[in-house]
Design an enzyme around this catalytic site. Structure first.
Site, mmCIF file in Angstrom:
data_model
loop_
_atom_site.group_PDB
_atom_site.id
_atom_site.type_symbol
_atom_site.label_atom_id
_atom_site.label_comp_id
_atom_site.label_asym_id
_atom_site.label_seq_id
_atom_site.Cartn_x
_atom_site.Cartn_y
_atom_site.Cartn_z
ATOM 1 C CB SER A 13 -0.869 0.000 1.264
ATOM 2 O OG SER A 13 -1.517 1.249 1.471
ATOM 3 C CE1 TYR B 94 -4.262 -1.789 5.345
ATOM 4 C CE2 TYR B 94 -3.386 0.397 4.867
ATOM 5 C CZ TYR B 94 -3.907 -0.813 4.433
ATOM 6 O OH TYR B 94 -4.045 -1.052 3.086
#
Length: 259
Positions: free
Chosen positions: A142, A155
């Site tokens: 990501s 995250y």
């Protein structure tokens, strides 16, 4: 060049980015194994692959369970007659200030986002070695694996970890002809971002849709990302044109994070 006749397994393949990847690899000529925890959605996703005229099989599995990941790969090989590409796409988001994160939340996201990728790398590499062939392993990272974002600290940490696993595995497996790379999306218009936006609204008092619009407004190319945008990069990483590329975590975000 295409991946005609190859077998590709995609975890988290029942919806969102995973399904977009599956559709693209099927269009490129691959047979597809879809793995997800959501059985009903797997059936619908398989129908989309069948409509493209490609072989498809499904397997219900939790990627945080090592044995289930191994079983999913064995199933793909048995049902589709081979195994060539592993896409470790499954993952979850978590929005919470670092000061409020609980042990239970950390345990869950680590098991899925980090261990799920680790078991996928391990099981796929062992299968390639047992078959005496080269292979492609492609992991979901990501933009949050390149830059830590507020309220997304844990995250972000899991996606930094995916980059580390990608680099280490690439070094360990290169001599066996196994390429390991990762893709790093930005703001993709999927159910995950609906959940992220709603959680930001709860924590910050922002109006529903405000956080999503704020992040999209920072994209240089002027629009939110689609699963097809991500799938185009994964198609390259799965195919022979990327044979001289390994250990990379490629940003595909429309111009948000620059490295």
């Amino acid at each position: 060049m295409t991946i005609e006749g190859k077998v590709a397994l995609i975890t988290g393949g029942a919806q969102g980015i995973g399904l977009g990847i599956a559709r693209r690899l099927a269009a490129d000529g691959a047979a597809i194994a879809l793995v997800d925890m959501k059985g009903e959605k797997l059936v619908a996703a398989a129908g989309q692959i069948e409509a493209l005229g490609r072989p498809v099989t499904t397997f219900v599995a939790d990627v945080s369970d090592r044995d289930q990941v191994y079983a999913a790969i064995d199933h793909a090989e048995r049902e589709l007659g081979g195994f060539d590409v592993m896409v470790n796409n499954a993952g979850i988001a978590q929005v919470n200030p670092i000061l409020d994160v609980t042990p239970e939340e950390v345990d869950r996201i680590v098991r899925i986002n980090i261990e799920g990728v680790l078991w996928g790398i391990q099981a796929a590499a062992k299968k390639f070695l047992a078959r005496g062939q080269k292979g492609k392993i492609i992991n979901a990272a990501s933009i949050a694996g390149h830059e830590g974002f507020a309220m997304l600290g844990v995250y972000s940490a899991t996606k930094f970890a995916v980059r580390a696993l990608t680099q280490a595995a690439a070094r360990e497996l290169a001599a066996s002809g196994i390429n390991v790379n990762a893709y790093c999306p930005g703001v993709v218009g999927t159910d995950m971002w609906v959940e992220i936006d709603e959680r930001f609204a709860t924590l910050t008092g922002a109006a529903k849709g405000e956080t999503y619009d704020k992040y999209v407004g920072g994209i240089a190319l002027g629009r939110a990302e689609t699963p097809d945008d991500v799938a185009a990069l994964v198609s390259y990483l799965a195919g022979p044109d990327s044979d001289y590329m390994t250990g990379q975590a490629v940003l595909i975000d429309g111009g948000m994070v620059y490295r």
